[in-house]
Design an enzyme around this catalytic site. Structure first.
Site, short mmCIF file in Angstrom:
data_model
loop_
_atom_site.label_atom_id
_atom_site.label_comp_id
_atom_site.label_asym_id
_atom_site.label_seq_id
_atom_site.Cartn_x
_atom_site.Cartn_y
_atom_site.Cartn_z
N HIS A 1 -21.97 -9.12 116.64
CA HIS A 1 -21.87 -8.23 117.98
C HIS A 1 -20.60 -8.83 118.84
O HIS A 1 -20.67 -10.20 118.88
CB HIS A 1 -22.92 -7.94 118.83
CG HIS A 1 -23.86 -7.27 118.09
ND1 HIS A 1 -25.28 -7.74 118.48
CD2 HIS A 1 -24.22 -6.49 117.14
CE1 HIS A 1 -26.29 -7.21 117.67
NE2 HIS A 1 -25.44 -6.38 116.96
N LYS B 1 -20.87 -15.46 126.57
CA LYS B 1 -22.40 -15.58 126.73
C LYS B 1 -22.65 -16.92 126.80
O LYS B 1 -22.11 -17.69 126.36
CB LYS B 1 -22.86 -14.99 125.29
CG LYS B 1 -22.45 -13.30 125.07
CD LYS B 1 -23.29 -13.07 123.82
CE LYS B 1 -22.81 -11.59 123.34
NZ LYS B 1 -23.54 -11.17 122.02
N TYR C 1 -29.92 -14.61 127.51
CA TYR C 1 -28.59 -15.04 127.38
C TYR C 1 -28.10 -14.28 128.70
O TYR C 1 -28.28 -13.12 129.00
CB TYR C 1 -27.72 -14.68 126.16
CG TYR C 1 -27.75 -13.31 125.77
CD1 TYR C 1 -26.88 -12.50 125.96
CD2 TYR C 1 -28.89 -12.92 124.92
CE1 TYR C 1 -26.82 -11.06 125.42
CE2 TYR C 1 -28.85 -11.57 124.58
CZ TYR C 1 -27.82 -10.89 124.75
OH TYR C 1 -27.89 -9.55 124.41
#
Length: 182
Positions: A62, A72, A132
């Site tokens: 993704h 992230k 995350y």
């Protein structure tokens, strides 16, 4: 924290430095100043959690495009994952290269994924949970992905895939031009 550069530009593996005694330990998992010193984004707008009941579950690959591109900071809280990031930035010296590592609840290692990278993982144990931080809010219109088993990427997943979403199965393979996103 101990910062190690994986084989892709601008990403970081982060190991904690435990300060402990007979009660347990304390460790920092994020420090704005240290992150900035390493060229990392320091402002996060959202924290996400993902749980997978079955070993072999694959989520990814993704990424978000445009102004929704996100950094992230990924950590495994329970169980273990095989985590993979792919550099999709056309001007990067590591364009279309990937880095893979195990994140698990034992060593509490994290990975910083810069904007312009695809991210995915496979669970190595049943009942695995990750958490995350992300630097941009989720935008369905900016969501994209890559085929997890794309031959161009050459990612070798450690287990047979036992669970994957229909959406993750539908991501396209790379074309000769590569992804036109970053």
């Amino acid at each position: 924290m101990i910062f190690t550069q994986p084989p892709v530009s601008d990403a970081w593996i982060i190991d904690i430095e435990r300060r402990g005694d007979d009660r347990g330990f304390f460790a920092r998992t994020m420090c704005k100043d240290e992150f900035a010193e390493h060229g990392m984004i320091t402002d996060y707008v959202q924290q996400n959690s993902a749980f997978s009941a079955q070993r072999g579950t694959l989520r990814g690959m993704h990424f978000q495009t445009g102004s929704a591109a996100e950094a992230k900071l990924v950590r495994c809280l329970r169980g273990a994952i095989f985590d993979v990031i792919v550099d999709l930035r056309h001007r990067s010296p590591t364009y279309l290269k990937h880095a893979a590592l195990e994140l698990n609840a034992e060593d509490r290692r994290q990975i910083y994924v810069p904007p312009g990278f695809a991210h995915g993982y496979q669970t190595l144990m049943d009942d695995t949970e990750i958490s995350y931080l992300v630097s941009a809010p989720y935008s369905p219109a900016a969501e994209e992905g890559l085929k997890f088993d794309d031959r161009t990427l050459g990612i070798v997943w450690p287990l047979p895939v036992t669970g994957i979403s229909a959406k993750d199965l539908s991501w396209p393979a790379l074309t000769a031009e590569g992804p036109p996103f970053f």
